[in-house]
Design an enzyme around this catalytic site. Structure first.
Site, mmCIF file in Angstrom:
data_model
loop_
_atom_site.group_PDB
_atom_site.id
_atom_site.type_symbol
_atom_site.label_atom_id
_atom_site.label_comp_id
_atom_site.label_asym_id
_atom_site.label_seq_id
_atom_site.Cartn_x
_atom_site.Cartn_y
_atom_site.Cartn_z
ATOM 1 N N ALA A 135 1.238 -1.253 -0.025
ATOM 2 C CA ALA A 135 0.029 -0.129 -0.138
ATOM 3 C C ALA A 135 0.556 0.864 0.040
ATOM 4 C CB ALA A 135 -0.641 -0.108 1.591
ATOM 5 N N GLY A 158 1.102 -4.921 1.102
ATOM 6 C CA GLY A 158 -0.403 -4.836 -0.030
ATOM 7 C C GLY A 158 -0.301 -5.859 -0.650
ATOM 8 N N GLU A 208 -0.071 -9.322 -0.001
ATOM 9 C CA GLU A 208 -1.461 -9.353 0.034
ATOM 10 C C GLU A 208 -2.452 -9.658 -1.702
ATOM 11 O OE1 GLU A 208 -1.706 -5.637 2.410
ATOM 12 O OE2 GLU A 208 -2.316 -7.672 4.871
HETATM 13 N N1 CAA Z 1 4.376 2.951 -1.297
HETATM 14 C C1 CAA Z 1 4.502 4.458 -1.997
HETATM 15 N N2 CAA Z 1 5.859 4.949 -2.275
HETATM 16 C C2 CAA Z 1 6.905 3.696 -2.906
HETATM 17 C C3 CAA Z 1 6.159 2.131 -1.983
HETATM 18 C C4 CAA Z 1 4.950 1.985 -1.131
HETATM 19 N N3 CAA Z 1 5.380 1.090 -0.406
HETATM 20 N N4 CAA Z 1 7.495 1.518 -2.135
HETATM 21 C C5 CAA Z 1 8.228 1.430 -3.341
HETATM 22 N N5 CAA Z 1 8.191 3.373 -3.139
HETATM 23 C C6 CAA Z 1 8.408 4.202 -4.415
HETATM 24 C C7 CAA Z 1 9.809 5.028 -3.409
HETATM 25 O O1 CAA Z 1 9.186 5.740 -2.726
HETATM 26 C C8 CAA Z 1 10.214 5.650 -4.703
HETATM 27 O O2 CAA Z 1 9.903 6.506 -5.373
HETATM 28 P P1 CAA Z 1 10.501 7.986 -5.349
HETATM 29 O O3 CAA Z 1 11.980 7.367 -6.712
HETATM 30 O O4 CAA Z 1 9.909 8.462 -6.037
HETATM 31 O O5 CAA Z 1 11.756 8.177 -4.479
HETATM 32 C C9 CAA Z 1 10.460 4.475 -6.189
HETATM 33 O O6 CAA Z 1 8.848 3.756 -5.105
HETATM 34 C C10 CAA Z 1 11.089 3.418 -5.493
HETATM 35 O O7 CAA Z 1 11.150 2.582 -4.706
HETATM 36 P P2 CAA Z 1 12.687 2.433 -3.827
HETATM 37 O O8 CAA Z 1 13.247 3.865 -4.443
HETATM 38 O O9 CAA Z 1 12.695 2.196 -2.460
HETATM 39 O O10 CAA Z 1 13.216 1.276 -4.603
HETATM 40 P P3 CAA Z 1 14.318 0.158 -3.574
HETATM 41 O O11 CAA Z 1 15.061 -0.374 -4.965
HETATM 42 O O12 CAA Z 1 15.550 1.061 -3.257
HETATM 43 O O13 CAA Z 1 13.814 -0.675 -2.922
HETATM 44 C C11 CAA Z 1 11.457 -1.891 -2.062
HETATM 45 C C12 CAA Z 1 12.487 -1.246 -2.852
HETATM 46 C C13 CAA Z 1 12.316 -2.154 -1.014
HETATM 47 C C14 CAA Z 1 10.535 -2.222 -2.404
HETATM 48 C C15 CAA Z 1 11.317 -0.671 -1.184
HETATM 49 O O14 CAA Z 1 10.672 0.400 -1.978
HETATM 50 C C16 CAA Z 1 10.374 -0.909 0.001
HETATM 51 O O15 CAA Z 1 10.838 -0.879 0.779
HETATM 52 N N6 CAA Z 1 8.976 -0.615 -0.239
HETATM 53 C C17 CAA Z 1 8.158 -0.269 0.525
HETATM 54 C C18 CAA Z 1 8.010 -2.063 1.240
HETATM 55 C C19 CAA Z 1 6.514 -2.178 1.991
HETATM 56 O O16 CAA Z 1 6.976 -1.789 3.350
HETATM 57 N N7 CAA Z 1 5.245 -1.887 1.698
HETATM 58 C C20 CAA Z 1 4.352 -2.461 2.972
HETATM 59 C C21 CAA Z 1 3.401 -0.993 2.926
HETATM 60 S S1 CAA Z 1 2.730 -1.187 4.250
HETATM 61 C C22 CAA Z 1 1.306 -1.695 3.654
HETATM 62 O O17 CAA Z 1 1.297 -2.088 2.290
HETATM 63 C C23 CAA Z 1 -0.424 -2.503 4.340
HETATM 64 C C24 CAA Z 1 -1.162 -3.422 4.144
HETATM 65 O O18 CAA Z 1 -1.026 -4.419 4.401
HETATM 66 C C25 CAA Z 1 -2.252 -2.257 3.330
#
Ligand code: CAA
Length: 258
Positions: free
Chosen positions: A63, A108, A111
């Site tokens: 998400a 998400g 999920e």
């Molecule tokens: N939400 C919003 N933006 C996200 C995102 C997320 N979940 N995951 C990645 N992005 C965005 C980043 O902010 C980045 O944007 P910018 O280029 O504008 O800065 C772009 O996507 C590329 O991401 P990274 O630069 O972080 O890429 P990376 O290769 O360095 O890392 C990753 C990849 C490990 C997947 C990292 O992006 C990450 O940890 N993302 C979040 C993963 C996460 O925690 N997901 C769970 C969210 S909570 C949820 O989902 C709740 C639920 O159950 C409903």
């Protein structure tokens, strides 16, 4: 802006979450578009749906954290309900669904894959529920579907530790059904989808309903669910066609979905 795309290839639909600049993260607009695309599916034609993510890197990275960061308690609950309702629509779609997990499937995203019937992964896929590291619980069904899919102990371990796992481990715990080299994933998913589509569509749908509905009730009631669906197949042309052909030692005519 099309955050969710649908391509139809004969009886197969390929639904792509298309927000690669944010690793296909699910904001409310993406989820609403997913809802609309699910509503728009022509179920008189489609016999299997593949769900995947755009780009080389992510299936869905979760998400949208930026959008969630300022939510109130009531808004958080409403966002969870939005995702849960749409994922439940996907889970209960009458036709089979295959998640082709081509990269990060976190939060998400994991999920979303678990709301599909079958998960096929590329060797680059990464699964996990990182939510407790962000101060929240999984919010789109993760606590419920993961425990049902891989057992309570393993689900609790992965959710409490927020540990990400790579495709081979996901395979070993039964979270995914197969792992393929990245460049072969979609072809393998389509091969499986076409194989499913080659079977009697009403019978396949009945199998999905029997498994899904049967798992919600005790065994005696579950067997009644199966009996009713089994019986209903004997009203179909596809059953008459296939069984008559077997008895007459010839190949059956193509299934007609009625
Ligand atoms: N939400 C919003 N933006 C996200 C995102 C997320 N979940 N995951 C990645 N992005 C965005 C980043 O902010 C980045 O944007 P910018 O280029 O504008 O800065 C772009 O996507 C590329 O991401 P990274 O630069 O972080 O890429 P990376 O290769 O360095 O890392 C990753 C990849 C490990 C997947 C990292 O992006 C990450 O940890 N993302 C979040 C993963 C996460 O925690 N997901 C769970 C969210 S909570 C949820 O989902 C709740 C639920 O159950 C409903």
């Amino acid at each position: 802006m099309a955050f969710v795309e649908l391509e139809v290839k004969e009886h197969i639909g390929v639904l792509t979450i298309n927000r690669p600049e944010a690793l296909n993260a699910l904001n409310d607009e993406v989820i609403r578009q997913l809802d609309q695309v699910l509503d728009s599916l022509d179920l008189s034609v489609l016999r299997c749906l593949i769900v995947t993510g755009a780009g080389q890197k992510a299936f869905v990275a979760g998400a949208d954290i930026a959008q969630m960061s300022g939510l109130t308690k009531a808004e958080g609950e409403a966002f969870g309900k939005l995702g849960n309702d749409v994922f439940r629509k996907l889970e209960t779609l009458p036709i089979p669904t295959i998640a082709a997990v081509n990269g990060f499937a976190l939060g998400g995203g994991c999920e979303l894959s678990m709301a599909c019937d079958i998960r096929l992964a590329s060797d680059a896929a990464v699964f996990g529920q990182p939510e407790v590291g962000l101060g929240i619980t999984p919010g789109f069904g993760g606590t419920q579907r993961m425990a049902r899919l891989i057992g309570m102990g393993k689900a609790k371990e992965l959710i409490y530790t927020a540990r990400n796992i790579k495709a081979p481990e996901a395979l070993s715990i039964g979270l995914v059904q197969a792992v393929y080299p990245a460049e072969e994933l979609m072809a393998e998913a389509e091969k499986m989808a076409n194989r499913i589509a080659g079977n009697a569509p009403i019978a396949v749908r009945a199998c999905k309903k029997a498994i899904n509905d049967g798992l919600q009730v005790d065994m005696d009631a579950a067997l009644v669910v199966e009996e009713k669906l089994f019986g209903s197949c004997f009203e179909t042309k596809d059953q008459t066609n296939a069984m008559t052909a077997f008895v007459e030692k010839r190949k059956h005519d193509p299934f007609v979905n009625c």
